[in-house]
Design an enzyme around this catalytic site. Structure first.
Site, PDB file in Angstrom:
ATOM      1  N   ASN A   5      -5.468  -4.684  -5.981  1.00  0.00           N
ATOM      2  CA  ASN A   5      -6.909  -4.399  -5.422  1.00  0.00           C
ATOM      3  C   ASN A   5      -7.034  -2.812  -5.153  1.00  0.00           C
ATOM      4  O   ASN A   5      -8.008  -1.888  -5.048  1.00  0.00           O
ATOM      5  CB  ASN A   5      -7.185  -4.998  -4.193  1.00  0.00           C
ATOM      6  CG  ASN A   5      -8.453  -4.219  -3.209  1.00  0.00           C
ATOM      7  OD1 ASN A   5      -9.862  -4.276  -3.393  1.00  0.00           O
ATOM      8  ND2 ASN A   5      -7.303  -2.910  -2.292  1.00  0.00           N
ATOM      9  N   ASP A  49       0.641  -1.131   0.404  1.00  0.00           N
ATOM     10  CA  ASP A  49       0.087   0.304  -0.386  1.00  0.00           C
ATOM     11  C   ASP A  49       0.780   1.483  -0.305  1.00  0.00           C
ATOM     12  O   ASP A  49       2.043   1.161   0.386  1.00  0.00           O
ATOM     13  CB  ASP A  49      -1.385  -0.181   1.388  1.00  0.00           C
ATOM     14  CG  ASP A  49      -2.133   0.376   1.051  1.00  0.00           C
ATOM     15  OD1 ASP A  49      -2.326   2.069   0.597  1.00  0.00           O
ATOM     16  OD2 ASP A  49      -3.289   0.687   1.312  1.00  0.00           O
ATOM     17  N   TYR A 100     -14.565   7.278 -13.057  1.00  0.00           N
ATOM     18  CA  TYR A 100     -14.403   5.812 -12.521  1.00  0.00           C
ATOM     19  C   TYR A 100     -14.842   4.822 -13.039  1.00  0.00           C
ATOM     20  O   TYR A 100     -14.113   3.327 -13.526  1.00  0.00           O
ATOM     21  CB  TYR A 100     -15.185   6.006 -10.982  1.00  0.00           C
ATOM     22  CG  TYR A 100     -14.399   4.494  -9.914  1.00  0.00           C
ATOM     23  CD1 TYR A 100     -14.106   4.748  -9.502  1.00  0.00           C
ATOM     24  CD2 TYR A 100     -16.024   3.961  -9.720  1.00  0.00           C
ATOM     25  CE1 TYR A 100     -13.952   2.465  -9.011  1.00  0.00           C
ATOM     26  CE2 TYR A 100     -15.918   2.689  -9.528  1.00  0.00           C
ATOM     27  CZ  TYR A 100     -14.996   2.365  -8.552  1.00  0.00           C
ATOM     28  OH  TYR A 100     -14.700   0.802  -7.940  1.00  0.00           O
ATOM     29  N   ASP A 111       3.777   2.726  -4.420  1.00  0.00           N
ATOM     30  CA  ASP A 111       2.209   3.338  -5.538  1.00  0.00           C
ATOM     31  C   ASP A 111       2.242   3.116  -6.448  1.00  0.00           C
ATOM     32  O   ASP A 111       3.492   3.009  -7.517  1.00  0.00           O
ATOM     33  CB  ASP A 111       2.926   4.962  -5.280  1.00  0.00           C
ATOM     34  CG  ASP A 111       2.233   5.543  -5.968  1.00  0.00           C
ATOM     35  OD1 ASP A 111       1.005   5.259  -7.039  1.00  0.00           O
ATOM     36  OD2 ASP A 111       2.106   6.426  -6.662  1.00  0.00           O
TER      37      ASP A 111
HETATM   38  N1  LIG Z   1     -16.271   0.556  -1.845  1.00  0.00           N
HETATM   39  C1  LIG Z   1     -17.091  -0.113  -2.705  1.00  0.00           C
HETATM   40  O1  LIG Z   1     -17.917   0.162  -3.113  1.00  0.00           O
HETATM   41  C2  LIG Z   1     -16.100  -0.596  -4.056  1.00  0.00           C
HETATM   42  C3  LIG Z   1     -17.503  -0.568  -5.530  1.00  0.00           C
HETATM   43  C4  LIG Z   1     -16.164  -1.562  -6.675  1.00  0.00           C
HETATM   44  C5  LIG Z   1     -15.169  -1.786  -6.304  1.00  0.00           C
HETATM   45  N2  LIG Z   1     -14.568  -1.588  -5.483  1.00  0.00           N
HETATM   46  C6  LIG Z   1     -12.505  -1.473  -5.655  1.00  0.00           C
HETATM   47  O2  LIG Z   1     -12.028  -2.498  -4.589  1.00  0.00           O
HETATM   48  C7  LIG Z   1     -10.989  -1.503  -4.212  1.00  0.00           C
HETATM   49  C8  LIG Z   1     -10.467  -1.316  -3.402  1.00  0.00           C
HETATM   50  O3  LIG Z   1     -11.717  -0.530  -3.046  1.00  0.00           O
HETATM   51  P1  LIG Z   1     -11.857   0.081  -1.053  1.00  0.00           P
HETATM   52  O4  LIG Z   1     -13.601   1.248  -0.898  1.00  0.00           O
HETATM   53  O5  LIG Z   1     -11.818  -1.136   0.702  1.00  0.00           O
HETATM   54  O6  LIG Z   1     -11.182   1.123  -0.694  1.00  0.00           O
HETATM   55  P2  LIG Z   1     -10.617   2.067   0.106  1.00  0.00           P
HETATM   56  O7  LIG Z   1     -10.040   3.647  -0.004  1.00  0.00           O
HETATM   57  O8  LIG Z   1     -11.034   1.858   1.508  1.00  0.00           O
HETATM   58  O9  LIG Z   1      -8.872   1.058   0.723  1.00  0.00           O
HETATM   59  C9  LIG Z   1      -8.238   1.372  -0.819  1.00  0.00           C
HETATM   60  C10 LIG Z   1      -6.503   1.028  -0.483  1.00  0.00           C
HETATM   61  O10 LIG Z   1      -5.864   1.169  -1.472  1.00  0.00           O
HETATM   62  C11 LIG Z   1      -4.843   2.084  -1.550  1.00  0.00           C
HETATM   63  N3  LIG Z   1      -4.480   2.761  -2.592  1.00  0.00           N
HETATM   64  C12 LIG Z   1      -4.902   3.458  -3.165  1.00  0.00           C
HETATM   65  N4  LIG Z   1      -4.257   4.237  -4.010  1.00  0.00           N
HETATM   66  C13 LIG Z   1      -3.266   3.295  -4.423  1.00  0.00           C
HETATM   67  C14 LIG Z   1      -1.308   3.363  -4.966  1.00  0.00           C
HETATM   68  N5  LIG Z   1      -1.548   4.479  -5.497  1.00  0.00           N
HETATM   69  N6  LIG Z   1      -1.176   2.494  -4.241  1.00  0.00           N
HETATM   70  C15 LIG Z   1      -1.234   1.517  -3.775  1.00  0.00           C
HETATM   71  N7  LIG Z   1      -2.315   1.628  -3.014  1.00  0.00           N
HETATM   72  C16 LIG Z   1      -3.209   2.584  -3.215  1.00  0.00           C
HETATM   73  C17 LIG Z   1      -5.247   3.354   0.340  1.00  0.00           C
HETATM   74  O11 LIG Z   1      -4.107   3.263   0.894  1.00  0.00           O
HETATM   75  C18 LIG Z   1      -6.651   2.006   0.410  1.00  0.00           C
HETATM   76  O12 LIG Z   1      -5.368   1.360   1.449  1.00  0.00           O
HETATM   77  C19 LIG Z   1     -11.105  -0.108  -5.066  1.00  0.00           C
HETATM   78  O13 LIG Z   1     -10.336  -0.985  -6.717  1.00  0.00           O
HETATM   79  C20 LIG Z   1     -12.511   0.289  -5.589  1.00  0.00           C
HETATM   80  O14 LIG Z   1     -12.075   0.890  -7.032  1.00  0.00           O
HETATM   81  C21 LIG Z   1     -14.909  -0.666  -4.743  1.00  0.00           C
END
Ligand SMILES: NC(=O)c1ccc[n+]([C@@H]2O[C@H](COP(=O)([O-])OP(=O)(O)OC[C@H]3O[C@@H](n4cnc5c(N)ncnc54)[C@H](O)[C@@H]3O)[C@@H](O)[C@H]2O)c1
Length: 248
Positions: free
Chosen positions: A84, A37, A152, A57
């Site tokens: 993810n 992360d 998105y 990153d």
């Molecule tokens: N929560 C939702 O409603 C949802 C729905 C569909 C898909 N998703 C997808 O699931 C995944 C996780 O979502 P979430 O809601 O758990 O997110 P979140 O915001 O709770 O966590 C995301 C994590 O990704 C890390 N991150 C962000 N940019 C980064 C980078 N450049 N390099 C490395 N790490 C990075 C952040 O630090 C964080 O720990 C994402 O790809 C999101 O698009 C989420």
């Protein structure tokens, strides 16, 4: 014996939310998990048997290559990559004519380029081993054309498309690539964004066949399926996990 015993899995964006639960789920099946992360999640990795934390990153090729090398240095192999890391929870609903070009680029840099770079970094190791699993976090939004998040939604449409290309290019080396497409999920990031919760929580729950909120735990089973032996003849697919809001 646990389904993933002896295997090594990298989870990007694993510090919190869906990624954190995926990391815990993979470790529960016996995998040694590299939790990657923006800031190395040492506390989480220390709680997982054989876990290590890596700072990455994903929008940087060098950082992704360091992440892959850290997994090799620690464990000598990479069997599973869960792409993810993504930008979603910080976004505010915006008509597409008003989106800033900077925000569009930021979303694509992480969600699309980042997924490509992380995959590219692990691919040589998986090809050499003649096996591997890559699981990409997409979203239900491109199927539905959800309004006010065009950058998105487009980025996650790209994830589904990239999943298919990756599956075709890597299949000859027995590297299987699939996507999981969650519905609106009450992750840590989402819960920190009250606007998103207010605007999307109730409407999302009511649109489901299974009428309730979706939690990160709901997504783990699909990832374990694509990571494990039960899916050994499945590749290039995208599985919607959203309680029946959208039938793919
Ligand atoms: N929560 C939702 O409603 C949802 C729905 C569909 C898909 N998703 C997808 O699931 C995944 C996780 O979502 P979430 O809601 O758990 O997110 P979140 O915001 O709770 O966590 C995301 C994590 O990704 C890390 N991150 C962000 N940019 C980064 C980078 N450049 N390099 C490395 N790490 C990075 C952040 O630090 C964080 O720990 C994402 O790809 C999101 O698009 C989420």
């Amino acid at each position: 014996m646990s389904a993933l015993a002896g295997l090594v899995a990298i989870v990007t964006g694993g510090a919190q939310g869906i990624g954190r639960h995926i990391a815990i789920g993979l470790a529960g099946e016996g995998a040694r998990v590299v939790v990657a992360d923006l800031r190395a999640p040492e506390e989480l990795s220390a709680s997982l048997d054989g876990g290590i934390a890596v700072e990455v990153d994903v929008s940087s090729l060098e950082a992704c290559e360091r992440m892959a090398q850290a997994a090799i240095d620690a464990h000598g192999r990479i069997d599973i990559l869960v792409n993810n890391a993504g930008i979603w929870s910080s976004l505010v609903p915006t008509p597409f004519e008003e989106l800033s070009v900077e925000e569009w680029r930021r979303v694509f840099d992480v969600n699309v380029l980042g997924m490509y770079l992380a995959t590219r970094a692990v691919t040589p190791f998986m090809r050499r081993a003649g096996r591997g699993r890559i699981i990409n976090l997409a979203s239900g939004t491109p199927y539905k054309g959800v309004p006010l998040f065009m950058h998105y939604v487009a980025s996650k449409g790209a994830v589904i498309a990239m999943t298919r290309v990756m599956a075709k290019e890597l299949g000859s080396d027995n590297v299987l690539v699939n996507a999981v497409a969650p519905g609106f999920t009450l992750s840590d990031g989402v819960l920190a964004n009250q606007t998103q919760v207010e605007q999307l929580q109730d409407a999302s729950a009511k649109a489901r066949v299974l009428v309730r909120d979706q939690y990160p735990e709901d997504i783990v089973g699909a990832v374990l399926f694509f990571a494990g032996p039960a899916s050994s003849f499945v590749t290039g697919q995208s599985l919607v996990v959203d309680g029946g809001a959208y039938f793919n």
